[in-house]
Design a protein around this motif. Structure first.
Motif, mmCIF file in Angstrom:
data_model
loop_
_atom_site.group_PDB
_atom_site.id
_atom_site.type_symbol
_atom_site.label_atom_id
_atom_site.label_comp_id
_atom_site.label_asym_id
_atom_site.label_seq_id
_atom_site.Cartn_x
_atom_site.Cartn_y
_atom_site.Cartn_z
ATOM 1 N N LEU A 39 5.328 10.721 6.536
ATOM 2 C CA LEU A 39 5.766 9.724 7.494
ATOM 3 C C LEU A 39 5.382 8.332 7.016
ATOM 4 O O LEU A 39 4.248 8.101 6.625
ATOM 5 C CB LEU A 39 5.125 9.967 8.867
ATOM 6 N N ASP A 40 6.304 7.413 7.064
ATOM 7 C CA ASP A 40 6.001 6.027 6.713
ATOM 8 C C ASP A 40 6.993 5.123 7.439
ATOM 9 O O ASP A 40 8.147 4.995 7.038
ATOM 10 C CB ASP A 40 6.096 5.807 5.203
ATOM 11 N N PHE A 41 6.531 4.491 8.526
ATOM 12 C CA PHE A 41 7.406 3.629 9.307
ATOM 13 C C PHE A 41 7.219 2.155 8.973
ATOM 14 O O PHE A 41 7.835 1.297 9.571
ATOM 15 C CB PHE A 41 7.168 3.865 10.809
ATOM 16 N N GLY A 42 6.339 1.858 8.040
ATOM 17 C CA GLY A 42 6.170 0.487 7.578
ATOM 18 C C GLY A 42 5.961 -0.497 8.710
ATOM 19 O O GLY A 42 5.135 -0.302 9.569
ATOM 20 N N PRO A 82 2.164 1.718 13.332
ATOM 21 C CA PRO A 82 3.257 2.349 12.585
ATOM 22 C C PRO A 82 2.936 3.781 12.171
ATOM 23 O O PRO A 82 3.812 4.639 12.148
ATOM 24 C CB PRO A 82 3.410 1.439 11.359
ATOM 25 N N LEU A 83 1.657 4.038 11.837
ATOM 26 C CA LEU A 83 1.246 5.383 11.434
ATOM 27 C C LEU A 83 -0.156 5.648 11.981
ATOM 28 O O LEU A 83 -1.115 4.995 11.585
ATOM 29 C CB LEU A 83 1.249 5.500 9.907
ATOM 30 N N LEU A 84 -0.244 6.585 12.913
ATOM 31 C CA LEU A 84 -1.507 6.844 13.594
ATOM 32 C C LEU A 84 -2.046 8.213 13.190
ATOM 33 O O LEU A 84 -1.372 9.232 13.338
ATOM 34 C CB LEU A 84 -1.293 6.807 15.108
ATOM 35 N N GLY A 138 4.092 8.877 13.829
ATOM 36 C CA GLY A 138 4.820 7.695 13.379
ATOM 37 C C GLY A 138 5.329 6.871 14.543
ATOM 38 O O GLY A 138 5.854 7.404 15.519
ATOM 39 N N GLY A 139 5.164 5.557 14.439
ATOM 40 C CA GLY A 139 5.664 4.669 15.482
ATOM 41 C C GLY A 139 4.998 4.885 16.819
ATOM 42 O O GLY A 139 5.652 4.788 17.869
#
Length: 320
Positions: free
Chosen positions: A154-157, A256-258, A268-269
């Motif tokens: 996961l990578d929501f930047g 963004p990433l927890l 994510g998000g």
């Protein structure tokens, strides 16, 4: 021989049987119990703790009203077990929870369960909310995310910058769903004046409306004021399907990433929003943490508590 043939259950005192009925709680089961004996028929209406489960939602017809469709679904789901002998109810043009519950005299704790949530979100997004009401909204805590995963998948930047509008839409959608659910409880609250706790939730666990004793009393005391406010609004501007949401402040937190250490997943998000009426003033950190901790359990509870420690974005919204 007479003593041996006597039903041992008949020896139980009425208060103990009522304790059993309150533990059963399910309205369908209790309605069936009324047909067991004259004694049960007289005791079931005295049950104080009840759970009303709606089996299915009937698709909306020409009036397009979620409110009427919900009421029809409740009546149809119970119709096959209600007979004039077991639970006498006079027919009305629009069947409602109030009509079904009219056979019960002393309701103090009531839970109504819907078959599903109201929100249609983007694919992969999940949202949960809990709202507390009196006459109007007191608070609403909203927790959502856009994906779950493990490792680096996961990578929501910079998801917050590009997705703020989406999160405001999430918040508005949750508030509309909460106010619609609160609205359909008004008649029930008016008729059952002994109610001390009322919960309306859906089976999916998406949203929950909660009202305690003080909130219920406030709702009843404010009936005349609400009617005056409705009369002051132009007919074309009225929304008769939900309670009006007051002007509110939204304290939004986002990552963004927890990382969730307790359950070993990455969210994510992840977004947490605490909504309170502006006229009530800003909540202290302790009060806000209390609202969040009471709202969610499990993975959502861990995520919400973690987000409480992150940066806060403050937004305000007019009544609607």
């Amino acid at each position: 021989m007479h003593q041996m043939s006597e039903d041992s259950f008949d020896r139980l005192p009425d208060p103990l049987i009522l304790v059993i009925f309150n533990s059963v709680a399910d309205i369908k089961t209790l309605i069936r119990c009324r047909a067991v004996s004259k004694r049960f028929n007289s005791l079931v209406p005295q049950a104080e703790t009840l759970v009303l489960k709606v089996d299915r939602v009937i698709s909306t017809d020409s009036d397009g009203s979620f409110f009427l469709s919900f009421l029809k679904s409740i009546f149809r789901s119970l119709h096959h077990i209600i007979s004039p002998k077991s639970l006498p109810i006079q027919p009305r043009p629009h069947n409602s929870p109030t009509q079904i519950l009219r056979g019960f005299d002393r309701i103090r704790n009531l839970e109504i369960e819907l078959p599903g949530g109201d929100l249609c979100l983007e694919k992969g997004a999940v949202l949960k909310w809990k709202a507390e009401f009196g006459k109007r909204l007191k608070s609403c805590v909203i927790m959502g995310y856009r994906g779950l995963g493990e490792g680096e998948e996961l990578d929501f930047g910079g998801d917050m910058d590009g997705g703020l509008k989406v999160r405001v839409v999430w918040t508005i959608s949750a508030l509309i769903a909460a106010s619609a659910r609160h609205y359909l409880l008004r008649e029930l609250i008016r008729e059952h004046r002994e109610l001390e706790r009322l919960v309306l939730r859906d089976r999916d666990g998406e949203g929950t409306v909660v009202m305690d004793r003080e909130a219920l009393r406030e709702c009843r005391d404010g009936e005349g004021e609400e009617e005056q406010e409705e009369e002051a609004v132009e007919p074309g501007e009225r929304d008769k399907s939900r309670t009006k949401v007051p002007a509110v402040q939204m304290r939004m937190r986002h990552e963004p990433l927890l990382e969730l250490e307790g359950c070993g997943v990455r969210m994510g998000g992840a977004t947490l929003v605490v909504v309170t009426p502006i006229k009530d003033g800003r909540k202290t950190g302790t009060e806000e943490a209390g609202l969040v901790c009471d709202a969610f359990e499990g993975m959502f509870g861990e995520a919400a508590r973690t987000l409480l420690k992150t940066r806060t974005y403050l937004l305000e919204m007019n009544s609607f």
